[in-house]
Design an enzyme around this catalytic site. Sequence first.
Site, PDB file in Angstrom:
ATOM      1  N   CYS A 113     -13.862  24.766 -23.702  1.00  0.00           N
ATOM      2  CA  CYS A 113     -14.844  23.964 -23.036  1.00  0.00           C
ATOM      3  C   CYS A 113     -14.107  23.405 -21.137  1.00  0.00           C
ATOM      4  O   CYS A 113     -14.970  23.903 -20.019  1.00  0.00           O
ATOM      5  CB  CYS A 113     -15.434  23.179 -22.664  1.00  0.00           C
ATOM      6  SG  CYS A 113     -16.218  22.850 -24.454  1.00  0.00           S
ATOM      7  N   HIS A 249     -17.608  19.117 -17.188  1.00  0.00           N
ATOM      8  CA  HIS A 249     -18.593  19.006 -18.405  1.00  0.00           C
ATOM      9  C   HIS A 249     -19.815  18.383 -18.783  1.00  0.00           C
ATOM     10  O   HIS A 249     -19.296  17.494 -18.806  1.00  0.00           O
ATOM     11  CB  HIS A 249     -17.227  19.578 -18.685  1.00  0.00           C
ATOM     12  CG  HIS A 249     -17.768  20.213 -20.228  1.00  0.00           C
ATOM     13  ND1 HIS A 249     -18.201  21.145 -20.949  1.00  0.00           N
ATOM     14  CD2 HIS A 249     -16.930  20.035 -21.815  1.00  0.00           C
ATOM     15  CE1 HIS A 249     -18.519  21.519 -22.042  1.00  0.00           C
ATOM     16  NE2 HIS A 249     -17.867  20.620 -22.773  1.00  0.00           N
ATOM     17  N   ASN A 279     -24.431  20.886 -24.335  1.00  0.00           N
ATOM     18  CA  ASN A 279     -23.114  21.369 -24.012  1.00  0.00           C
ATOM     19  C   ASN A 279     -22.912  22.828 -24.404  1.00  0.00           C
ATOM     20  O   ASN A 279     -22.780  23.158 -25.351  1.00  0.00           O
ATOM     21  CB  ASN A 279     -21.756  21.075 -24.997  1.00  0.00           C
ATOM     22  CG  ASN A 279     -20.356  20.981 -24.904  1.00  0.00           C
ATOM     23  OD1 ASN A 279     -20.333  22.047 -24.368  1.00  0.00           O
ATOM     24  ND2 ASN A 279     -19.516  20.169 -25.420  1.00  0.00           N
TER      25      ASN A 279
HETATM   26  O1  UT7 Z   1     -17.346  19.582 -25.010  1.00  0.00           O
HETATM   27  C1  UT7 Z   1     -15.980  18.961 -25.745  1.00  0.00           C
HETATM   28  C2  UT7 Z   1     -15.864  17.909 -25.647  1.00  0.00           C
HETATM   29  N1  UT7 Z   1     -16.042  17.653 -27.029  1.00  0.00           N
HETATM   30  C3  UT7 Z   1     -16.853  16.454 -26.828  1.00  0.00           C
HETATM   31  O2  UT7 Z   1     -16.390  16.265 -26.142  1.00  0.00           O
HETATM   32  C4  UT7 Z   1     -17.719  15.482 -27.973  1.00  0.00           C
HETATM   33  C5  UT7 Z   1     -17.248  14.126 -27.606  1.00  0.00           C
HETATM   34  N2  UT7 Z   1     -17.702  13.066 -29.288  1.00  0.00           N
HETATM   35  C6  UT7 Z   1     -19.112  12.838 -29.340  1.00  0.00           C
HETATM   36  O3  UT7 Z   1     -19.978  12.873 -27.691  1.00  0.00           O
HETATM   37  C7  UT7 Z   1     -19.123  11.898 -29.848  1.00  0.00           C
HETATM   38  O4  UT7 Z   1     -18.489  11.298 -30.381  1.00  0.00           O
HETATM   39  C8  UT7 Z   1     -20.726  12.752 -30.615  1.00  0.00           C
HETATM   40  C9  UT7 Z   1     -22.051  13.093 -30.012  1.00  0.00           C
HETATM   41  C10 UT7 Z   1     -20.137  14.201 -31.253  1.00  0.00           C
HETATM   42  C11 UT7 Z   1     -21.204  11.601 -31.683  1.00  0.00           C
HETATM   43  O5  UT7 Z   1     -21.760  10.195 -31.194  1.00  0.00           O
HETATM   44  P1  UT7 Z   1     -20.791   8.849 -31.722  1.00  0.00           P
HETATM   45  O6  UT7 Z   1     -21.656   8.039 -31.260  1.00  0.00           O
HETATM   46  O7  UT7 Z   1     -19.142   9.256 -31.680  1.00  0.00           O
HETATM   47  O8  UT7 Z   1     -21.467   8.723 -33.032  1.00  0.00           O
HETATM   48  P2  UT7 Z   1     -20.512   9.054 -35.026  1.00  0.00           P
HETATM   49  O9  UT7 Z   1     -20.166  10.565 -34.818  1.00  0.00           O
HETATM   50  O10 UT7 Z   1     -19.644   7.164 -34.408  1.00  0.00           O
HETATM   51  O11 UT7 Z   1     -21.420   8.691 -35.365  1.00  0.00           O
HETATM   52  C12 UT7 Z   1     -22.074   7.500 -35.717  1.00  0.00           C
HETATM   53  C13 UT7 Z   1     -23.713   7.382 -36.959  1.00  0.00           C
HETATM   54  C14 UT7 Z   1     -22.811   8.490 -38.249  1.00  0.00           C
HETATM   55  O12 UT7 Z   1     -23.156   7.569 -39.512  1.00  0.00           O
HETATM   56  P3  UT7 Z   1     -22.717   6.626 -40.124  1.00  0.00           P
HETATM   57  O13 UT7 Z   1     -21.136   6.774 -40.828  1.00  0.00           O
HETATM   58  O14 UT7 Z   1     -22.423   5.082 -39.236  1.00  0.00           O
HETATM   59  O15 UT7 Z   1     -23.603   5.489 -41.181  1.00  0.00           O
HETATM   60  C15 UT7 Z   1     -23.292   9.792 -38.532  1.00  0.00           C
HETATM   61  O16 UT7 Z   1     -23.186  10.374 -39.348  1.00  0.00           O
HETATM   62  O17 UT7 Z   1     -24.043   8.529 -36.393  1.00  0.00           O
HETATM   63  C16 UT7 Z   1     -24.493  10.072 -37.784  1.00  0.00           C
HETATM   64  N3  UT7 Z   1     -24.791  10.779 -36.732  1.00  0.00           N
HETATM   65  C17 UT7 Z   1     -25.966  11.527 -37.006  1.00  0.00           C
HETATM   66  N4  UT7 Z   1     -26.676  10.775 -36.854  1.00  0.00           N
HETATM   67  C18 UT7 Z   1     -28.833  11.077 -36.692  1.00  0.00           C
HETATM   68  C19 UT7 Z   1     -23.707  11.771 -36.781  1.00  0.00           C
HETATM   69  N5  UT7 Z   1     -24.585  13.370 -36.530  1.00  0.00           N
HETATM   70  C20 UT7 Z   1     -25.827  12.534 -36.526  1.00  0.00           C
HETATM   71  C21 UT7 Z   1     -27.096  13.277 -36.258  1.00  0.00           C
HETATM   72  N6  UT7 Z   1     -27.945  12.699 -36.387  1.00  0.00           N
HETATM   73  N7  UT7 Z   1     -27.086  14.143 -35.564  1.00  0.00           N
END
Ligand code: UT7
Length: 322
Positions: A113, A249, A279
Amino acid sequence: MSFSKIIATGSYLPTGVVTNYDLAKMVDTSHDWIYSRTGIEQRHIAHSDETTCDLAEQAVYAAMESGRFDATDIDLIVVATTTADQVFPSTACILQERLGIRNSPAFDVQAVCAGFLYAIDIADKFIRTNCANRALVIGAETFSRIIDWTDRTTCVLFGDGAGVVVLEASGTPGIHSTHLRANGAYKDLLSVPVGVSRNFDQVINGSAYTQMQGGEVFKIAVKCMEQIAVEALEANEAAVDQVDWMIPHQANTRIITATAKRLGIPMEKVIVTINQHGNTSAASIPLALDTAVRDGRIKTGDTILIEGFGGGFTWGSAFLTF
Ligand code: UT7
């Protein structure tokens, strides 16, 4: 001394659009979760027979509509991509042949990225050292090909597209500075852990997929993007209020707003396209730039701060006068 200056921009998005509502029919997710956690509403996905080079080629044609350059004027092609058409030749060489350009250097850059920032840094250095006069600097991806469409933690995030800037030698900048960084200690937090010389069978059977520890990536991305933006400002002795536009980005609206807040840049000055594009990895910055040029926000003479972050980790910034 020579500097490099952007004389034209272009971009291309594949016609296929996948909304959050479409994804909610495929995996256990919802529009509300995706939109509230990432800011994404939809993403463009390439047709199965459309390649990264196809998208890059269309982006170049869009830039050519400016009438400010011809293919025959180009003496350097740098393509930032993680999703090259072939193992080799490079996407840049395939593109060079299609554009009818002969004998210019042409090569791909792989910094995920942050790839577009790496590409612009390299092209700027070619021009500053009089090794090139007019360069195509492209970010192009068919990232959808390295996504597991049954994995809700990654498939909701990414999209396909291409963007290009044309850099030309100039007596005045243009690009004032570029800063690049990498830290391979973080290689496992965001990766496709297979390739040509490792587990190639997974590439052949189509299971070479992006894996990410999203929360960890998020925290480090915000810190690194702030640091590299501050470095750019300090190197140019520029105050934050001298920045007309920040182009980050486009990985997550929450990362973008957190970085802007830490830097003290109001969101009205930040170009955000993630809602429409998702993204698109190396393509996200040139896509955002071209969008804002075409809708009239970015004008000649504006001061722009660009920053990116990606797998590796890799990150970087550029400070420029448009
Ligand atoms: O381009 C290169 C760089 N990339 C980035 O910078 C991405 C960086 N990371 C992010 O943008 C975020 O961490 C994400 C958008 C990927 C995830 O957001 P988050 O707030 O960090 O969520 P999480 O991974 O902590 O997940 C929270 C909850 C989990 O459930 P539990 O364990 O709390 O029950 C996940 O299983 O949300 C769940 N979850 C979803 N729920 C519905 C994860 N993906 C989804 C989904 N729909 N698509």
